[in-house]
Each structure stands twice: as structure tokens, then as C-alpha cells.
Design an enzyme around this catalytic site. Structure first.
Site, PDB file in Angstrom:
ATOM      1  N   GLY A 135       0.808  -1.233   0.000  1.00  0.00           N
ATOM      2  CA  GLY A 135       0.000   0.000   0.000  1.00  0.00           C
ATOM      3  C   GLY A 135       0.831   1.269   0.000  1.00  0.00           C
ATOM      4  O   GLY A 135       0.443   2.288   0.569  1.00  0.00           O
ATOM      5  N   CYS A 155       0.503   0.704  -9.389  1.00  0.00           N
ATOM      6  CA  CYS A 155       0.425  -0.035  -8.123  1.00  0.00           C
ATOM      7  C   CYS A 155      -0.978  -0.611  -7.936  1.00  0.00           C
ATOM      8  O   CYS A 155      -1.966   0.114  -7.990  1.00  0.00           O
ATOM      9  CB  CYS A 155       0.761   0.876  -6.944  1.00  0.00           C
ATOM     10  SG  CYS A 155       0.696  -0.030  -5.380  1.00  0.00           S
ATOM     11  N   ASN A 198       4.586  -4.178 -13.634  1.00  0.00           N
ATOM     12  CA  ASN A 198       4.376  -4.183 -12.188  1.00  0.00           C
ATOM     13  C   ASN A 198       3.697  -5.521 -11.849  1.00  0.00           C
ATOM     14  O   ASN A 198       3.569  -6.400 -12.703  1.00  0.00           O
ATOM     15  CB  ASN A 198       3.514  -2.983 -11.779  1.00  0.00           C
ATOM     16  CG  ASN A 198       3.815  -2.528 -10.351  1.00  0.00           C
ATOM     17  OD1 ASN A 198       3.975  -3.369  -9.447  1.00  0.00           O
ATOM     18  ND2 ASN A 198       3.887  -1.238 -10.131  1.00  0.00           N
ATOM     19  N   THR A 199       3.266  -5.680 -10.608  1.00  0.00           N
ATOM     20  CA  THR A 199       2.734  -6.975 -10.175  1.00  0.00           C
ATOM     21  C   THR A 199       1.375  -7.288 -10.810  1.00  0.00           C
ATOM     22  O   THR A 199       0.625  -6.396 -11.196  1.00  0.00           O
ATOM     23  CB  THR A 199       2.596  -6.999  -8.648  1.00  0.00           C
ATOM     24  OG1 THR A 199       1.859  -5.838  -8.241  1.00  0.00           O
ATOM     25  CG2 THR A 199       3.945  -6.998  -7.975  1.00  0.00           C
ATOM     26  N   GLY A 220       7.616 -12.340  -8.446  1.00  0.00           N
ATOM     27  CA  GLY A 220       8.463 -13.525  -8.332  1.00  0.00           C
ATOM     28  C   GLY A 220       8.384 -14.425  -9.560  1.00  0.00           C
ATOM     29  O   GLY A 220       7.732 -14.091 -10.558  1.00  0.00           O
ATOM     30  N   GLY A 243       9.962  -8.308 -13.601  1.00  0.00           N
ATOM     31  CA  GLY A 243       8.991  -9.366 -13.359  1.00  0.00           C
ATOM     32  C   GLY A 243       9.600 -10.748 -13.344  1.00  0.00           C
ATOM     33  O   GLY A 243       9.866 -11.333 -14.380  1.00  0.00           O
ATOM     34  N   GLY A 244       9.852 -11.224 -12.127  1.00  0.00           N
ATOM     35  CA  GLY A 244      10.186 -12.629 -11.952  1.00  0.00           C
ATOM     36  C   GLY A 244      11.607 -13.041 -12.227  1.00  0.00           C
ATOM     37  O   GLY A 244      11.902 -14.238 -12.273  1.00  0.00           O
TER      38      GLY A 244
HETATM   39  C1  LIG Z   1       7.273  -6.045  -1.431  1.00  0.00           C
HETATM   40  C2  LIG Z   1       7.141  -5.354  -2.753  1.00  0.00           C
HETATM   41  C3  LIG Z   1       7.000  -3.974  -2.790  1.00  0.00           C
HETATM   42  C4  LIG Z   1       6.872  -3.311  -4.007  1.00  0.00           C
HETATM   43  N1  LIG Z   1       6.760  -1.955  -4.023  1.00  0.00           N
HETATM   44  C5  LIG Z   1       6.725  -1.305  -5.216  1.00  0.00           C
HETATM   45  C6  LIG Z   1       6.708   0.128  -5.254  1.00  0.00           C
HETATM   46  O1  LIG Z   1       6.737   0.828  -4.239  1.00  0.00           O
HETATM   47  N2  LIG Z   1       6.667   0.724  -6.482  1.00  0.00           N
HETATM   48  C7  LIG Z   1       6.666   0.009  -7.663  1.00  0.00           C
HETATM   49  O2  LIG Z   1       6.644   0.604  -8.736  1.00  0.00           O
HETATM   50  N3  LIG Z   1       6.701  -1.344  -7.642  1.00  0.00           N
HETATM   51  C8  LIG Z   1       6.733  -2.005  -6.454  1.00  0.00           C
HETATM   52  N4  LIG Z   1       6.812  -3.367  -6.437  1.00  0.00           N
HETATM   53  C9  LIG Z   1       6.841  -4.091  -7.727  1.00  0.00           C
HETATM   54  C10 LIG Z   1       8.281  -4.412  -8.139  1.00  0.00           C
HETATM   55  O3  LIG Z   1       9.032  -3.245  -8.369  1.00  0.00           O
HETATM   56  C11 LIG Z   1       8.314  -5.268  -9.413  1.00  0.00           C
HETATM   57  O4  LIG Z   1       7.848  -4.499 -10.510  1.00  0.00           O
HETATM   58  C12 LIG Z   1       7.466  -6.517  -9.325  1.00  0.00           C
HETATM   59  O5  LIG Z   1       7.558  -7.081  -8.035  1.00  0.00           O
HETATM   60  C13 LIG Z   1       7.846  -7.571 -10.353  1.00  0.00           C
HETATM   61  O6  LIG Z   1       9.215  -7.875 -10.272  1.00  0.00           O
HETATM   62  P1  LIG Z   1       9.829  -9.085  -9.369  1.00  0.00           P
HETATM   63  O7  LIG Z   1       9.054 -10.332  -9.718  1.00  0.00           O
HETATM   64  O8  LIG Z   1      11.273  -9.138  -9.761  1.00  0.00           O
HETATM   65  O9  LIG Z   1       9.617  -8.680  -7.962  1.00  0.00           O
HETATM   66  C14 LIG Z   1       6.889  -4.044  -5.223  1.00  0.00           C
HETATM   67  C15 LIG Z   1       7.053  -5.435  -5.171  1.00  0.00           C
HETATM   68  C16 LIG Z   1       7.170  -6.096  -3.964  1.00  0.00           C
HETATM   69  C17 LIG Z   1       7.332  -7.581  -3.957  1.00  0.00           C
END
Ligand SMILES: Cc1cc2nc3c(=O)[nH]c(=O)nc-3n(C[C@H](O)[C@H](O)[C@H](O)COP(=O)(O)O)c2cc1C
Length: 304
Positions: free
Chosen positions: A74, A132, A195-196, A220, A246-247
Site C-alpha cells: 500500500g 500499483c 508491475n505486479t 516472483g 517481473g520474476g
Molecule cells: C514487497 C514489494 C514492494 C513493491 N513496491 C513497489 C513500489 O513501491 N513501487 C513500484 O513501482 N513497484 C513495487 N513493487 C513491484 C516491483 O518493483 C516489481 O515491478 C514486481 O515485483 C515484479 O518484479 P519481481 O518479480 O522481480 O519482484 C513491489 C514489489 C514487492 C514484492
């Protein structure tokens, strides 16, 4: 053996290599100082800041799944004033190359944040978090609308004319290339994808939602194929660089993103269980070919 320099540019901003820490998991960056040599990385994308400080979401915020992580943070952050006075200088002192992630609940807050970023006088690269999934206002509700994406990017270009403007896109949409095109039309120097992904889980004897807001953001290894698909398609849809997120959980994943045409690769969730990964990727890419993506960028609409 290092074969050639890995440095590259996005718009007016220079980066020493193509391996970035993603926004969020690494906080303001310096939390990882003892574990990751921040000076070795292309950039550290800081935790998204908003103009006003935010406490984040109540209740559970992280939940592991079979192959990923659900989060509902959040956008907890210290707000613009403390970020520019305390956190950003600390990150710069640590030798990192920051990309400042900006987010907002609404247009007014966004304008205030852009003004504060301009007034700080040190911001030369921003990633706009238009994606987000864990807030009621702003975030994905802005980033899912192509017209708003273009409007927010344009405002950032005007407020920060000397900075690289990178728009971070949501995958929770019908066609992410539409958002990428809107960002490019708004004047973005690059987009970050993705993003997620929205997801949820149930737990306990009564199988209740894990999170108060029910839906959360999945990251992840589980999302790597989705991110790769998005990057592949965006690279072929727009003429600006694409930063992949992403991942990523291995050197091979990073290579795949670069082979798909990404200009740089962000590592997020993986640092929770493998904090040495970003530096391993830097070293592997340096040994190979300076971390550069293929020389020939695929043409738009090319069939594969
Ligand atoms: C705990 C957590 C906090 C995150 N906070 C943000 C954030 O503040 N701003 C943002 O743009 N993305 C945020 N993300 C998304 C990551 O930057 C990334 O885009 C996403 O997790 C996919 O990549 P990954 O699989 O390598 O984590 C967050 C992800 C996680 C897991």
C-alpha cells in the site's frame, strides 16, 4: 574478461550497466548496503514515494505462494520532504545511481510531488509508478487509462525537463502495448514492464482472504513468462527503450529479457532470498558482451 563497456543511456540519463534494483523490495536502497554493492548496479529504483507520507495498508502485507509472492504494502513511504532530505542523499552517498519512483493518489498530489522533485534539484531519472495494484486511488486506476498515462507522463516531462522519464506499466489490462504507446506519445523516454499481477489467496480454517483488501500484487518467478511476453510485445510496438521487470530469479532470466529486446532488467522479489543475484547478473553480462541487448531491434509489427 570484460569485452566492452556496459554503460548506456535512457533519454538524458546515463547508467553504468543494465542491471537495476526494482522499486519496493529494496526499500530506499541503503537497507541493502551491507548485502549488495550498490555501486556495481546500473541503478537503484527507490521505493515509490508520494507527496504525503503514507502508513501503508493495515493487516498482513506479504504472503508466499507456490512460485511467487503476494504483497499488499500500500505504498508505505516517508513522503517527499523526508525522502529528498534524508533518504536520497544517503543513497547517493552509498555510491548508488538512483532512479526515483514517483506515485500519487490523484492529480493534485502528483503535481505537488513533481514540484517537490524539481525543487530538490538532483533528480535526473524518475520511474512513474502508474501501476500499483495495492491502493484505492491512484496507482493502477490511473495507469489503466491510456489518456491518463499520456497526461501524467507529459506533466513529468514538463516539470522535470532534464530528467529521464520512465513510465511503469500495469499488466492488469487488456493490452499492455496500448499503455506503452500512450506513454510514448506522452513523451516517456522509456517504459518499465511489468508491475505486479493481481491475485489473491485464502487461508485459515474458514478459508478467509489473506489480505484485508482481498486482492494483492503477485511477483516472483510465477510472473516471469507474463513479463517476458509483455516485454516482447512492447519492444515491437514502440520505439522507446523497455525496462524489464517481473520474476527474474537467475542470470538466464536476465539474458532472456535482454534477448527479447529489453534495454535493462530490474530485480525485485529475488533479492529477498538471493541478494547476490543482481551482482551475479552484472558479472555474467560483463563477461559475455557488456550486457548489451541485441544490436538489431526488431521492427514494429514484425511477425515471429
Ligand atoms: C514487497 C514489494 C514492494 C513493491 N513496491 C513497489 C513500489 O513501491 N513501487 C513500484 O513501482 N513497484 C513495487 N513493487 C513491484 C516491483 O518493483 C516489481 O515491478 C514486481 O515485483 C515484479 O518484479 P519481481 O518479480 O522481480 O519482484 C513491489 C514489489 C514487492 C514484492
Amino acid at each position: 574478461m570484460k569485452t566492452r563497456d556496459a554503460a548506456f543511456s535512457i533519454g538524458p540519463a546515463k547508467f553504468r550497466n543494465r542491471v537495476f534494483l526494482a522499486s519496493g523490495p529494496a526499500g530506499y536502497g541503503t537497507e541493502y548496503e551491507g548485502l549488495i554493492d550498490l555501486r556495481r548496479l546500473g541503478a537503484v529504483v527507490t521505493k515509490t514515494i508520494t507527496f504525503h507520507p503514507r502508513a501503508g495498508n493495515p493487516g498482513r502485507r506479504l504472503w508466499e505462494t507456490e512460485a511467487g509472492l503476494l504483497n499488499s504494502i500500500g505504498l508505505e513511504n516517508v513522503g517527499a520532504e523526508r525522502f529528498f532530505a534524508e533518504r536520497l542523499p544517503r543513497l547517493v552517498d552509498a555510491g548508488a545511481r538512483p532512479v526515483v519512483s514517483l506515485g500519487a493518489e490523484d492529480w493534485n498530489e502528483y503535481r505537488s510531488l513533481l514540484d517537490a522533485s524539481a525543487a530538490a534539484g538532483v533528480v535526473d531519472a524518475v520511474e512513474l509508478n502508474l501501476s500499483c495494484p495495492n491502493v484505492d486511488r491512484g496507482g493502477m486506476s490511473i495507469g489503466g487509462d491510456p489518456a491518463l498515462v499520456a497526461k501524467y507522463v507529459r506533466a513529468a516531462r514538463e516539470a522535470l525537463p532534464d530528467a529521464a522519464i520512465i513510465a511503469k506499466l500495469t499488466p492488469n489490462t487488456g493490452d499492455i502495448t496500448v499503455l506503452a504507446r500512450a506513454a510514448a506519445e506522452g513523451g516517456a523516454h522509456a517504459v518499465t514492464a511489468i508491475n505486479t499481477l493481481l491475485g489473491m489467496d485464502l487461508c485459515g480454517a474458514g478459508q478467509e482472504p489473506v489480505f484485508r483488501r482481498v486482492r494483492a500484487g503477485l511477483s516472483g518467478p510465477a510472473i516471469f513468462p507474463v513479463a517476458l511476453d509483455a516485454v516482447w510485445r512492447i519492444v515491437r510496438a514502440v520505439d522507446i527503450p523497455v525496462v524489464a521487470s517481473g520474476g527474474v530469479s537467475s542470470v538466464l532470466d536476465a539474458r532472456k529479457f535482454l534477448a527479447a529486446g529489453a534495454a535493462a532488467v530490474e530485480i525485485g522479489t529475488a533479492i529477498f532470498y538471493d541478494s547476490a543475484l543482481p551482482e551475479r547478473i552484472v558479472e555474467a553480462l560483463e563477461e559475455e558482451c557488456g550486457g548489451s541487448p541485441p544490436k538489431t531491434k526488431p521492427r514494429k509489427g514484425r511477425k515471429r
